[in-house]
Design a protein around this motif. Structure first.
Motif, PDB file in Angstrom:
ATOM      1  N   SER A   1     -48.376   8.326 -10.692  1.00 46.78           N
ATOM      2  CA  SER A   1     -48.400   7.388 -10.826  1.00 46.78           C
ATOM      3  C   SER A   1     -49.388   7.211 -11.242  1.00 46.78           C
ATOM      4  N   GLY A   2     -50.261   8.135 -11.078  1.00 48.92           N
ATOM      5  CA  GLY A   2     -51.418   7.609 -11.517  1.00 48.92           C
ATOM      6  C   GLY A   2     -51.787   8.171 -13.005  1.00 48.92           C
ATOM      7  N   VAL A   3     -50.938   8.857 -13.426  1.00 48.61           N
ATOM      8  CA  VAL A   3     -50.729   8.599 -15.284  1.00 48.61           C
ATOM      9  C   VAL A   3     -50.201   7.178 -15.193  1.00 48.61           C
ATOM     10  N   LEU A   4     -49.192   6.700 -14.562  1.00 46.22           N
ATOM     11  CA  LEU A   4     -48.800   5.384 -15.461  1.00 46.22           C
ATOM     12  C   LEU A   4     -49.552   4.430 -14.881  1.00 46.22           C
ATOM     13  N   GLY A   5     -50.421   4.496 -13.988  1.00 49.45           N
ATOM     14  CA  GLY A   5     -51.299   3.788 -13.752  1.00 49.45           C
ATOM     15  C   GLY A   5     -52.306   2.990 -14.855  1.00 49.45           C
ATOM     16  N   TYR A   6     -52.779   4.280 -16.190  1.00 55.48           N
ATOM     17  CA  TYR A   6     -53.582   4.361 -17.186  1.00 55.48           C
ATOM     18  C   TYR A   6     -52.247   3.263 -17.776  1.00 55.48           C
ATOM     19  N   PHE A   7     -51.528   3.992 -18.319  1.00 57.01           N
ATOM     20  CA  PHE A   7     -50.558   2.861 -20.003  1.00 57.01           C
ATOM     21  C   PHE A   7     -50.730   1.603 -19.287  1.00 57.01           C
ATOM     22  N   PHE A   8     -50.375   1.494 -17.892  1.00 60.02           N
ATOM     23  CA  PHE A   8     -49.851   0.093 -16.993  1.00 60.02           C
ATOM     24  C   PHE A   8     -50.860  -1.096 -17.504  1.00 60.02           C
ATOM     25  N   ASN A   9     -52.421  -0.216 -16.942  1.00 58.06           N
ATOM     26  CA  ASN A   9     -53.677  -1.121 -16.697  1.00 58.06           C
ATOM     27  C   ASN A   9     -54.301  -1.460 -17.936  1.00 58.06           C
ATOM     28  N   SER A  10     -54.469  -0.337 -18.215  1.00 58.76           N
ATOM     29  CA  SER A  10     -56.120   0.225 -19.508  1.00 58.76           C
ATOM     30  C   SER A  10     -55.292   1.350 -20.288  1.00 58.76           C
ATOM     31  N   PRO A  11     -56.390   0.862 -21.581  1.00 59.20           N
ATOM     32  CA  PRO A  11     -56.396   1.837 -22.716  1.00 59.20           C
ATOM     33  C   PRO A  11     -56.490   2.533 -22.418  1.00 59.20           C
ATOM     34  N   MET A  12     -55.592   3.762 -22.749  1.00 61.36           N
ATOM     35  CA  MET A  12     -55.894   5.372 -22.759  1.00 61.36           C
ATOM     36  C   MET A  12     -57.218   6.202 -23.469  1.00 61.36           C
ATOM     37  N   GLN A  13     -58.394   6.231 -23.127  1.00 63.08           N
ATOM     38  CA  GLN A  13     -59.547   6.880 -23.967  1.00 63.08           C
ATOM     39  C   GLN A  13     -59.676   7.984 -23.892  1.00 63.08           C
ATOM     40  N   LEU A  14     -60.582   8.608 -24.701  1.00 62.96           N
ATOM     41  CA  LEU A  14     -61.031   9.891 -24.627  1.00 62.96           C
ATOM     42  C   LEU A  14     -60.974  10.896 -22.697  1.00 62.96           C
ATOM     43  N   HIS A  15     -62.034   9.624 -22.085  1.00 62.57           N
ATOM     44  CA  HIS A  15     -62.667  10.201 -20.754  1.00 62.57           C
ATOM     45  C   HIS A  15     -60.880   9.996 -19.986  1.00 62.57           C
ATOM     46  N   GLU A  16     -60.402   9.545 -20.033  1.00 64.33           N
ATOM     47  CA  GLU A  16     -59.350   9.170 -18.943  1.00 64.33           C
ATOM     48  C   GLU A  16     -58.484   9.997 -19.141  1.00 64.33           C
ATOM     49  N   TRP A  17     -57.887  10.709 -20.250  1.00 63.46           N
ATOM     50  CA  TRP A  17     -57.067  12.086 -20.814  1.00 63.46           C
ATOM     51  C   TRP A  17     -58.299  13.328 -19.625  1.00 63.46           C
ATOM     52  N   ASN A  18     -59.260  13.039 -20.060  1.00 64.26           N
ATOM     53  CA  ASN A  18     -60.187  14.538 -18.909  1.00 64.26           C
ATOM     54  C   ASN A  18     -59.743  13.986 -17.706  1.00 64.26           C
ATOM     55  N   LYS A  19     -60.112  13.319 -17.043  1.00 62.73           N
ATOM     56  CA  LYS A  19     -59.376  13.167 -15.587  1.00 62.73           C
ATOM     57  C   LYS A  19     -58.132  13.568 -15.508  1.00 62.73           C
ATOM     58  N   ILE A  20     -56.916  13.044 -16.146  1.00 63.59           N
ATOM     59  CA  ILE A  20     -55.960  13.467 -16.101  1.00 63.59           C
ATOM     60  C   ILE A  20     -55.530  15.184 -16.204  1.00 63.59           C
ATOM     61  N   ALA A  21     -56.427  15.807 -17.424  1.00 66.90           N
ATOM     62  CA  ALA A  21     -57.000  17.009 -17.204  1.00 66.90           C
ATOM     63  C   ALA A  21     -57.384  17.947 -16.594  1.00 66.90           C
TER      64      ALA A  21
END
Length: 415
Positions: free
Chosen positions: A74-94
């Motif tokens: 759900s948290g990952v899909l939230g990025y895709f549906f509501n904001s462009p994925m940038q490097l710092h977002e991927w870092n948060k997922i990592a």
């Protein structure tokens, strides 16, 4: 593998919990390294088959896997549906590699339950660490230990992080005090509990005080231990007297909680709760991505008619933080995982005849109670210092109790 080598490795695994807790209190050690080493050792002990690996690392619990998948997905899909994925977002997922850490801790408990007949607990490391923290604080404050101007923070950068981590240890140790027949172990556990209580008061962190009170009430209600109730009553009476006479400025700290005038932490929390709730209402299914709601806060403050000075990095409420970041599906996964843990530990506590397993299961149950109690005014699961304690205590306990044969009995009365 030779018996000598197995004994050495098992001895190292047996030191995992106390050493990891001590290292976390100091916050000097990179826990990813600990998890990596533990994973390698656990893999070397497991049967080299998919069934053996699943059993060792706990991958055979479909309910937990589904809950973690719902939370993470759900948290990952939230990025895709509501904001462009940038490097710092991927870092948060990592950074969600803590999920791997949980299964590494599970493997330690599982292997010890399989290869060791009984696990002997020692609180020596915690006694030494807490004594040093208290002594260090006493020197830093020029002879004053409990003072609001120098809140105890151990070796962390923030007293709130230290308090939220320590209250989990406090909850676990409380179980060992309530369920212990051996005088030396009970004495050492009681000493840790007293030192941890003093340290938590010295942090002046109201959230941790709420966690202690809720945990203690649950423990006393369930055990109905008359001696513990008496001691708790005396302790509470002394604390109440200290508040009335404003000893250590405790009265000022508590009264500050009910001050809603001007700009203070209470007003800031109420505002951020409203904003986080609005973010969730606008993105109810999957949220906006883990810890991503803070990027939207400034616009929402303007939308709701609040000033920008209330911008903070998280919601100061774990449940609202998850709702805004991962939506209703993420919260369901989070609550399902920990709710499943509550049910599991409760059943193990009720159905085991071995005292040390009662201590572990009831202590783990109290840890979840403390976590949830603290989650109403803070976000303990977001802070990696606190999260490490959750992984170590609950992951290890889950693996140790789940890897042992079930024995039916009526629970022993606490001593």
């Amino acid at each position: 593998m030779s018996a000598t080598r197995s004994s050495i490795i098992l001895a190292l695994l047996a030191c995992f919990v106390p050493l990891s807790l001590a290292l976390n209190l100091f916050n000097f050690f990179w826990m990813d390294g600990v998890f990596a080493i533990v994973t390698i050792i656990a893999f070397s002990f497991s049967d080299k088959s998919w069934v053996g690996i699943r059993s060792t690392f706990g991958f055979n619990n479909k309910f937990i896997l589904v809950c973690l998948g719902a939370y993470l997905g759900s948290g990952v899909l939230g990025y895709f549906f509501n904001s462009p994925m940038q490097l710092h977002e991927w870092n948060k997922i990592a950074s969600l590699r803590w999920i791997w850490g949980f299964f590494a801790c599970y493997a330690v408990g599982h292997l010890l339950s399989t290869h060791a007949k009984k696990l002997n607990w020692s609180f020596s490391a915690l006694i030494v660490i807490l004594a040093w923290i208290i002594y260090r604080q006493y020197n830093l404050t020029a002879g004053e230990f409990i003072t609001p101007d120098h809140r105890l923070q151990g070796f962390y950068s923030n007293p709130n992080y230290f308090a939220l981590a320590l209250v989990l240890v406090w909850a676990m140790v409380l179980s060992f005090v309530l369920y212990s027949k051996d005088c030396p172990s009970r004495t050492s556990a009681t000493l840790v509990l007293i030192m941890a209580t003093i340290a938590l008061i010295a942090t002046y962190t109201r959230t941790s005080w709420i966690g202690m009170i809720c945990t203690l009430m649950v423990a006393l209600f369930y055990t109905r231990n008359k001696k513990a109730i008496t001691i708790s009553g005396i302790t509470f009476a002394l604390f109440a007297a200290a508040v009335v006479f404003n000893v250590f400025e405790l009265k000022d700290r508590i009264l500050y909680t009910f001050d809603f005038s001007g700009v203070n932490s209470q007003i800031a929390r109420l505002t951020i709760w409203k904003v986080s709730w609005q973010v969730f209402l606008d993105h109810p299914l999957f949220g906006v991505g883990f810890e991503n709601a803070a990027k939207l806060f400034p616009a929402y403050y303007v939308k709701l008619g609040h000033a920008n000075e209330y911008v903070v990095g998280h919601a100061h409420n774990q449940f609202l933080d998850i709702l805004a970041g991962a939506g209703i599906f993420g919260l369901a996964g989070y609550l399902g995982a920990f709710g499943g843990g509550l049910v599991f530990f409760y059943h193990r506590f009720k159905n085991t005849a071995e005292l040390h397993k009662k201590q572990i299961s009831f202590g783990s149950l109290l840890c979840i109670v403390a976590l949830f109690a603290c989650s109403w005014t803070e976000t303990p699961f977001v802070q990696h210092e606190v999260r490490n304690f959750i992984l170590i205590l609950l992951g290890f306990s889950y693996g140790y109790l789940n890897g042992s044969p079930k024995k039916q009995s009526t629970p022993n009365e606490p001593v």
